[in-house]
Design a protein around this motif. Sequence first.
Motif, mmCIF file in Angstrom:
data_model
loop_
_atom_site.group_PDB
_atom_site.id
_atom_site.type_symbol
_atom_site.label_atom_id
_atom_site.label_comp_id
_atom_site.label_asym_id
_atom_site.label_seq_id
_atom_site.Cartn_x
_atom_site.Cartn_y
_atom_site.Cartn_z
ATOM 1 N N ILE A 180 0.709 -1.156 0.136
ATOM 2 C CA ILE A 180 0.087 0.017 0.082
ATOM 3 C C ILE A 180 0.875 1.374 -0.146
ATOM 4 O O ILE A 180 0.504 2.182 -0.666
ATOM 5 C CB ILE A 180 -0.911 -0.010 1.268
ATOM 6 C CG1 ILE A 180 -1.832 -1.035 1.088
ATOM 7 C CG2 ILE A 180 -1.682 1.219 1.244
ATOM 8 C CD1 ILE A 180 -2.716 -1.474 2.417
ATOM 9 N N ALA A 181 1.923 1.136 0.749
ATOM 10 C CA ALA A 181 2.800 2.488 1.005
ATOM 11 C C ALA A 181 3.506 2.861 -0.375
ATOM 12 O O ALA A 181 3.920 3.803 -0.814
ATOM 13 C CB ALA A 181 3.904 2.168 1.778
ATOM 14 N N GLU A 182 3.935 1.588 -1.287
ATOM 15 C CA GLU A 182 4.564 1.725 -2.493
ATOM 16 C C GLU A 182 3.242 2.182 -3.456
ATOM 17 O O GLU A 182 3.663 3.076 -4.311
ATOM 18 C CB GLU A 182 4.959 0.346 -3.069
ATOM 19 C CG GLU A 182 6.275 -0.233 -2.392
ATOM 20 C CD GLU A 182 6.634 -1.540 -3.014
ATOM 21 O OE1 GLU A 182 6.253 -1.893 -4.179
ATOM 22 O OE2 GLU A 182 7.208 -2.353 -2.042
ATOM 23 N N ALA A 183 2.060 1.981 -3.382
ATOM 24 C CA ALA A 183 1.124 2.399 -4.374
ATOM 25 C C ALA A 183 0.682 3.907 -3.770
ATOM 26 O O ALA A 183 0.535 4.555 -4.917
ATOM 27 C CB ALA A 183 -0.060 1.620 -4.072
ATOM 28 N N ILE A 184 0.955 4.249 -2.548
ATOM 29 C CA ILE A 184 0.690 5.655 -2.495
ATOM 30 C C ILE A 184 1.926 6.530 -3.283
ATOM 31 O O ILE A 184 1.679 7.505 -3.474
ATOM 32 C CB ILE A 184 0.613 5.569 -0.809
ATOM 33 C CG1 ILE A 184 -0.354 5.413 -0.275
ATOM 34 C CG2 ILE A 184 0.948 7.351 -0.410
ATOM 35 C CD1 ILE A 184 -0.535 5.202 1.063
ATOM 36 N N ALA A 232 0.886 -0.003 -10.616
ATOM 37 C CA ALA A 232 1.113 -0.205 -9.137
ATOM 38 C C ALA A 232 1.941 -1.539 -8.798
ATOM 39 O O ALA A 232 2.154 -2.253 -9.560
ATOM 40 C CB ALA A 232 -0.436 -0.267 -8.497
ATOM 41 N N PRO A 233 2.258 -1.595 -7.578
ATOM 42 C CA PRO A 233 3.052 -2.922 -7.430
ATOM 43 C C PRO A 233 2.353 -3.969 -7.360
ATOM 44 O O PRO A 233 1.043 -4.095 -7.105
ATOM 45 C CB PRO A 233 3.386 -2.568 -5.729
ATOM 46 C CG PRO A 233 2.680 -1.549 -5.239
ATOM 47 C CD PRO A 233 2.095 -0.535 -6.330
ATOM 48 N N SER A 234 3.105 -5.165 -7.839
ATOM 49 C CA SER A 234 2.382 -6.363 -8.060
ATOM 50 C C SER A 234 1.829 -7.076 -6.581
ATOM 51 O O SER A 234 2.534 -6.910 -5.624
ATOM 52 C CB SER A 234 3.143 -7.577 -8.871
ATOM 53 O OG SER A 234 3.271 -7.083 -10.121
ATOM 54 N N SER A 263 -4.981 -7.292 -3.763
ATOM 55 C CA SER A 263 -4.935 -6.630 -4.750
ATOM 56 C C SER A 263 -5.970 -5.440 -4.618
ATOM 57 O O SER A 263 -5.758 -4.389 -4.910
ATOM 58 C CB SER A 263 -5.261 -7.322 -6.138
ATOM 59 O OG SER A 263 -6.663 -7.704 -6.079
ATOM 60 N N ALA A 264 -7.209 -5.761 -3.926
ATOM 61 C CA ALA A 264 -8.215 -4.663 -3.595
ATOM 62 C C ALA A 264 -7.461 -3.416 -2.692
ATOM 63 O O ALA A 264 -7.696 -2.388 -2.704
ATOM 64 C CB ALA A 264 -9.441 -5.093 -3.137
ATOM 65 N N LEU A 265 -6.667 -4.065 -1.724
ATOM 66 C CA LEU A 265 -6.004 -3.077 -0.542
ATOM 67 C C LEU A 265 -4.916 -2.206 -1.427
ATOM 68 O O LEU A 265 -4.864 -0.949 -1.355
ATOM 69 C CB LEU A 265 -5.470 -4.004 0.306
ATOM 70 C CG LEU A 265 -6.169 -4.604 1.231
ATOM 71 C CD1 LEU A 265 -5.375 -5.444 2.570
ATOM 72 C CD2 LEU A 265 -7.260 -3.550 2.058
ATOM 73 N N VAL A 266 -4.285 -3.086 -2.458
ATOM 74 C CA VAL A 266 -3.227 -2.307 -3.072
ATOM 75 C C VAL A 266 -3.663 -1.215 -4.126
ATOM 76 O O VAL A 266 -3.291 0.019 -4.182
ATOM 77 C CB VAL A 266 -2.146 -3.163 -3.758
ATOM 78 C CG1 VAL A 266 -0.985 -2.509 -4.305
ATOM 79 C CG2 VAL A 266 -1.502 -4.083 -2.536
ATOM 80 N N MET A 267 -4.721 -1.691 -4.555
ATOM 81 C CA MET A 267 -5.003 -0.809 -5.860
ATOM 82 C C MET A 267 -6.124 0.342 -5.435
ATOM 83 O O MET A 267 -6.672 1.313 -5.966
ATOM 84 C CB MET A 267 -5.972 -1.516 -6.944
ATOM 85 C CG MET A 267 -5.149 -2.937 -7.551
ATOM 86 S SD MET A 267 -4.025 -1.953 -8.769
ATOM 87 C CE MET A 267 -5.256 -1.806 -10.045
ATOM 88 N N SER A 268 -6.363 0.223 -4.123
ATOM 89 C CA SER A 268 -7.361 1.262 -3.271
ATOM 90 C C SER A 268 -6.744 2.831 -3.681
ATOM 91 O O SER A 268 -7.024 3.923 -3.882
ATOM 92 C CB SER A 268 -7.732 0.901 -1.929
ATOM 93 O OG SER A 268 -8.543 -0.069 -1.762
ATOM 94 N N ALA A 269 -5.252 2.854 -3.205
ATOM 95 C CA ALA A 269 -4.646 4.010 -2.955
ATOM 96 C C ALA A 269 -4.899 4.953 -4.301
ATOM 97 O O ALA A 269 -5.047 6.064 -4.165
ATOM 98 C CB ALA A 269 -3.162 3.896 -2.714
ATOM 99 N N PRO A 270 -4.365 4.380 -5.561
ATOM 100 C CA PRO A 270 -4.467 5.324 -6.516
ATOM 101 C C PRO A 270 -5.944 5.747 -6.823
ATOM 102 O O PRO A 270 -5.695 7.102 -7.320
ATOM 103 C CB PRO A 270 -4.005 4.173 -7.728
ATOM 104 C CG PRO A 270 -3.195 3.086 -7.137
ATOM 105 C CD PRO A 270 -3.907 2.932 -5.698
#
Length: 606
Positions: A441-445, A562-564, A570-577
């Motif tokens: 998530i931090a990487e996506a931010i 976004a990071p793989s 994936s829903a957590l990671v893709m939320s930030a964008p």
Amino acid sequence: MCGIIGIVGNSSVQDRLIESLKRLEYRGYDSAGIAAQVNGKLERRRAPGKLRELEAVVAKEPLNATTGIGHTRWATHGAPTERNAHPHIVGRVAVVHNGIIENFAELKAELIATGREFQSDTDTEVVAHLLDAELATGLSPREAFAATLARLRGAFALCVLIGGEDEVILAARNGPPLALGYGQGEMYVGSDGLALGPFTNRIAYLQDGDWAVLTHNGAEVYDASGAPADRPIRTVPSSAVLMEKGNYRHFMEKEIHDQPEGCQRTIAAYVDTLGGRVAVPGDLDFAKLERVQIVACGTSYIAGVIGRYLIEQLADLPVDVEIASEFRYRDPAIRPASLVIAMSQSGETADTLAALRYCTERGMQSAAIVNATESTIAREVDVVWPIHCGPEIGVASTKAFTAQVSVLISIAIAAAKARGRLSEAEEQRLVKVLLEAPRLIAEAIGLEDAIRDIAVEVSKAKDVLYLGRGPMSALALEGALKLKEISYIHAEGYAAGELKHGPIALVDDQTPIIILAPFDAWFEKSASNMSEVMARGGQVVFITDTEGAKHAPAGAKVVVTAPSSDPLISALVMSAPIQLLAYHVAVLKGADVDQPRNLAKSVTVE
């Protein structure tokens, strides 16, 4: 919804009332006011708009008093004008109110027939007139208050001053929450513990039907029958530090950036990191459940949809997710061998509470995924699953959403293990994946600069479409909701497979199309949808991951990488964008990001 504060103090309360109202801004409001006992006489100061308008009024006309009440109003009955702002004063009564008096029209007609004149368009003024009329019959303030409450129908929280009763506040709760704060020779009452944070950490919560008399010596609490009631006083941790924006311009921006730490805190509460196992609180036997029913509203509903994918895929446990405001009105079929999960950040959402009660009254087991563990919903369920994200001040939910999804992922793993669908080795693998989420998530931010550039173009649009498949179709709904909430641009989220069934008619070269497509089982179909959109002139923003960027069709206006991540998170990671996109579009348009128009943080009435 509306925010309430009251103080029976030993020193001037004016500035303290306003300080507390600032802590209640997150609930959404369009006017504000305070009232106090000044030499035995009720006085008030009110202003439409933001609290700075009220502060300007008070600077010119101070209220020098030690007992007072304050209010931030979110308009329901009557426009957001000064005359409709709270507190309302009628005769010996000053009142502030959160909620809706459902029978106000008939009560108002009755009062007008007796010769009383109304100065506002609100339902609240009826309460002031009723109470003043009861006092005029010779009843004591307590007797008059009890008699007034018996006449009211609806959901309400009330805080009242009586002229001549210099060191007394009356309060009542029937639906919307009220908390009592205990200080040193002072008493406080507020819509939630957050409002009382500057004064005390000793809090008691009124239950539905309760009313209370606050004085310097404490509070006398009575239940709906009028019998004395003992509501336990709890010492709660101070959250003042979490109320500061720090170096961020808005609370929403801060809360987006808080998510790695917030999700880590949430996951830590549900995962045994040493053993590689999920430890979900409560003694629910997932193996015996036939079905799970999730009820929620807004962003919580969308989190529930993501949870449905995960629970059904991992645990082979059927899950229904419904909008709480619709659920009970269709007379749904209820089976006792099912679990209802009520999801609400505040734990006070009226529609969700009503849906929960509908299920529990019919024998269903119950659980709550909430941020406020002392809330009404939390107190009425068999099991509470806290999201542990801390106070969320921005009206548009961000960190509460990812915290809710984190809890649902944990529940999916626990249910799968209990139902024999996961080996110990697979559980440990999934736990390891879940523990990676905060870092990813931090990487996506970290994509914020790229997202800020995209926001420049999106801010010019009148309409935006969000598309996704699988869990990303739910995230498409969330992206569209965020953009609508804070930038006021019309946006719609769709399952990408539905594109050809209508929405493709909206595609043109003026419409940004946000496609959410990590490299997962649905990627090829999402890429095909992207090609269909581009063939019709659509301006595609393709949000994918490292592997997806390698296989993306040529022609996207922008590809965001976004990071793989594993599909589990994936829903957590893709939320930030999508959160950052909505945020920066709103900033560019000059919108009030933390307090968007017409919205409230906690919707405590239907």
